[in-house]
Design an enzyme around this catalytic site. Structure first.
Site, PDB file in Angstrom:
ATOM      1  N   LYS A 122       6.264   6.344  50.224  1.00  0.00           N
ATOM      2  CA  LYS A 122       7.327   7.149  49.580  1.00  0.00           C
ATOM      3  C   LYS A 122       7.335   8.579  50.126  1.00  0.00           C
ATOM      4  O   LYS A 122       8.369   9.245  50.130  1.00  0.00           O
ATOM      5  CB  LYS A 122       7.191   7.133  48.061  1.00  0.00           C
ATOM      6  N   SER A 134       3.592  11.186  39.099  1.00  0.00           N
ATOM      7  CA  SER A 134       2.689  12.035  38.313  1.00  0.00           C
ATOM      8  C   SER A 134       2.389  13.341  39.028  1.00  0.00           C
ATOM      9  O   SER A 134       1.326  13.479  39.649  1.00  0.00           O
ATOM     10  CB  SER A 134       1.380  11.274  38.074  1.00  0.00           C
TER      11      SER A 134
HETATM   12  N1  LIG Z   1      -0.606  16.967  43.504  1.00  0.00           N
HETATM   13  C1  LIG Z   1      -0.085  15.949  42.864  1.00  0.00           C
HETATM   14  O1  LIG Z   1       0.793  16.117  42.022  1.00  0.00           O
HETATM   15  C2  LIG Z   1      -0.555  14.548  43.134  1.00  0.00           C
HETATM   16  C3  LIG Z   1      -0.226  13.542  42.231  1.00  0.00           C
HETATM   17  C4  LIG Z   1      -0.629  12.239  42.492  1.00  0.00           C
HETATM   18  C5  LIG Z   1      -1.366  11.978  43.645  1.00  0.00           C
HETATM   19  N2  LIG Z   1      -1.666  12.982  44.501  1.00  0.00           N
HETATM   20  C6  LIG Z   1      -2.447  12.653  45.674  1.00  0.00           C
HETATM   21  O2  LIG Z   1      -3.757  13.143  45.474  1.00  0.00           O
HETATM   22  C7  LIG Z   1      -4.308  13.593  46.719  1.00  0.00           C
HETATM   23  C8  LIG Z   1      -4.760  15.020  46.568  1.00  0.00           C
HETATM   24  O3  LIG Z   1      -3.606  15.801  46.336  1.00  0.00           O
HETATM   25  P1  LIG Z   1      -3.667  17.312  45.886  1.00  0.00           P
HETATM   26  O4  LIG Z   1      -2.326  17.679  45.429  1.00  0.00           O
HETATM   27  O5  LIG Z   1      -4.808  17.529  44.967  1.00  0.00           O
HETATM   28  O6  LIG Z   1      -3.950  17.990  47.295  1.00  0.00           O
HETATM   29  P2  LIG Z   1      -4.373  19.477  47.572  1.00  0.00           P
HETATM   30  O7  LIG Z   1      -3.727  19.898  48.845  1.00  0.00           O
HETATM   31  O8  LIG Z   1      -4.163  20.327  46.376  1.00  0.00           O
HETATM   32  O9  LIG Z   1      -5.940  19.276  47.828  1.00  0.00           O
HETATM   33  C9  LIG Z   1      -6.646  20.249  48.481  1.00  0.00           C
HETATM   34  C10 LIG Z   1      -8.100  20.041  48.110  1.00  0.00           C
HETATM   35  O10 LIG Z   1      -8.723  19.123  48.998  1.00  0.00           O
HETATM   36  C11 LIG Z   1     -10.101  19.424  49.054  1.00  0.00           C
HETATM   37  N3  LIG Z   1     -10.511  19.554  50.454  1.00  0.00           N
HETATM   38  C12 LIG Z   1     -10.065  20.447  51.368  1.00  0.00           C
HETATM   39  N4  LIG Z   1     -10.678  20.267  52.537  1.00  0.00           N
HETATM   40  C13 LIG Z   1     -11.534  19.237  52.370  1.00  0.00           C
HETATM   41  C14 LIG Z   1     -12.436  18.549  53.229  1.00  0.00           C
HETATM   42  N5  LIG Z   1     -12.595  18.908  54.487  1.00  0.00           N
HETATM   43  N6  LIG Z   1     -13.138  17.515  52.713  1.00  0.00           N
HETATM   44  C15 LIG Z   1     -12.973  17.122  51.440  1.00  0.00           C
HETATM   45  N7  LIG Z   1     -12.143  17.743  50.581  1.00  0.00           N
HETATM   46  C16 LIG Z   1     -11.420  18.775  51.046  1.00  0.00           C
HETATM   47  C17 LIG Z   1     -10.312  20.752  48.330  1.00  0.00           C
HETATM   48  O11 LIG Z   1     -10.814  20.496  47.030  1.00  0.00           O
HETATM   49  C18 LIG Z   1      -8.910  21.321  48.256  1.00  0.00           C
HETATM   50  O12 LIG Z   1      -8.644  22.139  47.158  1.00  0.00           O
HETATM   51  C19 LIG Z   1      -3.209  13.407  47.739  1.00  0.00           C
HETATM   52  O13 LIG Z   1      -3.407  12.224  48.450  1.00  0.00           O
HETATM   53  C20 LIG Z   1      -1.930  13.317  46.926  1.00  0.00           C
HETATM   54  O14 LIG Z   1      -0.945  12.525  47.542  1.00  0.00           O
HETATM   55  C21 LIG Z   1      -1.296  14.258  44.265  1.00  0.00           C
END
Ligand SMILES: NC(=O)c1ccc[n+]([C@@H]2O[C@H](COP(=O)([O-])OP(=O)(O)OC[C@H]3O[C@@H](n4cnc5c(N)ncnc54)[C@H](O)[C@@H]3O)[C@@H](O)[C@H]2O)c1
Length: 337
Positions: free
Chosen positions: A189, A136
């Protein structure tokens, strides 16, 4: 309609908050970063992480954690895995007994080898911790492209409740009781995706990619089963499904970091270029730790660790994988003779 707090406003938190809003729920989006909240309130778009995806004016966006956790039916924890423990720790004083928390991040803690739901349960013992995972990418969910995921909870009732919360005509959700299997597939993964990206960077072909995906899920499943997860889970959406998308997609930051390393970047240079948390790098050491703890052979994970942390050339790692001892593919199947 449910009241839902999405905690973490990166790509995935932002995409999920829109999905849940479009499903008719009352959604609050929380971020730890004041600048991010101000930007999102003003622009209603996370231009650097999810360009073109507009959040509605009525959606509350806040840095106030206590307020976010006042009385949601569901809290969705979407911060990247390196921040899961610290965020759960901050949440703990405000979480009510039995609060459903759906972890959507992917990782294993390097120091403790704990899964993210174990970390959340340790920090917030009174919570009911569940997991959503699967192939996703936020970029595609944000655009409303058809996507499937799996939600896991200890009880069927909660899993089916969450299924109905997340499910939409473009987001199909399955259920399973195997929380551990779902989490391990999602976390490990990313390490295999680093290897797949590196193979792309080295100029290897589709055969190599298919080999890494297939043998990658074999070693993830081998470990998972030793840890108590169910083999079936690894051949589902959160296992092979997520592994395929992460190894093949242009959106995968782990694949991209690996690609750059295949092109000769160091790990630090590749991480700086990707400009986002490359969780596979954190999970690689944890995966190696788990393979040692449970005495499970994980040759790809092992070689990824050597390339990342011991400076082994990636081409040499591939050669060492190809020249391992001869193996049976299906060790559990009996021969006729
Ligand atoms: N991006 C995707 O497509 C996707 C899909 C499924 C699952 N995930 C999982 O979801 C999780 C988040 O992924 P993402 O893509 O949103 O990451 P990302 O790198 O976009 O997230 C960054 C965000 O983390 C938050 N953040 C930054 N510093 C922080 C701190 N010190 N404390 C708390 N929050 C803080 C902020 O909101 C920042 O925008 C990951 O574990 C990823 O594996 C992501």
């Amino acid at each position: 309609m449910a009241k839902i707090s999405v905690l973490g406003a990166g790509s995935w938190g932002t995409a999920l908050s829109l999905l849940l809003f479009n499903n008719g729920h009352d959604v609050t989006l929380w971020s730890a970063l004041p600048d991010e909240v101000n930007m999102l309130r003003e622009k209603r778009e996370h231009a650097s992480k999810l360009p073109g995806v507009k959040l509605p004016e009525v959606m509350e966006i806040t840095t106030d954690l206590e307020r976010s956790l006042k009385d949601p039916d569901v809290a969705v924890l979407a911060v990247p895995s390196p921040f899961t423990r610290s965020t759960a720790h901050q949440m703990a004083p405000y979480v009510r007994e039995g609060q459903k928390i759906v972890n959507v991040a992917k990782g294993v803690e390097e120091k403790t080898l704990m899964t993210l739901s174990e970390i959340i349960e340790q920090e917030i013992p009174n919570a009911d911790v569940c997991v959503l995972s699967g192939p996703s990418h936020a970029e595609e969910v944000g655009k409303g492209l058809p996507t499937t995921c799996v939600v896991s909870s200890r009880t069927r009732e909660t899993a089916e409740y969450l299924q109905s919360i997340f499910m939409s005509p473009v987001f199909r959700v399955y259920t399973t009781p195997d929380i551990l299997g779902v989490e391990l597939g999602g976390a490990l993964k990313n390490v295999i995706a680093l290897a797949a990206g590196t193979a792309d960077g080295l100029g290897y072909g589709d055969n190599t990619k298919a080999a890494l995906i297939t043998r990658g899920i074999a070693e993830i499943a081998r470990l998972g089963v030793m840890m108590g997860a169910k083999a079936e889970t690894f051949y589902g959406l959160s296992g092979i499904g997520d592994l395929i998308v992460t190894c093949a997609s242009v959106h995968s930051r782990n694949r991209k970091a690996g690609y750059l390393m295949g092109k000769g970047y160091t790990m630090d240079e590749a991480m700086a270029e990707v400009k986002m948390v490359v969780e596979g790098v954190y999970s690689a050491k944890a995966a190696k730790g788990l393979s040692e703890k449970y005495e499970v052979e994980m040759p790809i994970i092992n070689e990824v660790n050597k390339v990342l942390f011991e400076g082994k050339p990636a081409s040499e790692a591939v050669m060492d994988l190809m020249l391992r001892d001869k193996k049976v593919e299906t060790p559990m199947l009996p021969w006729e003779d």
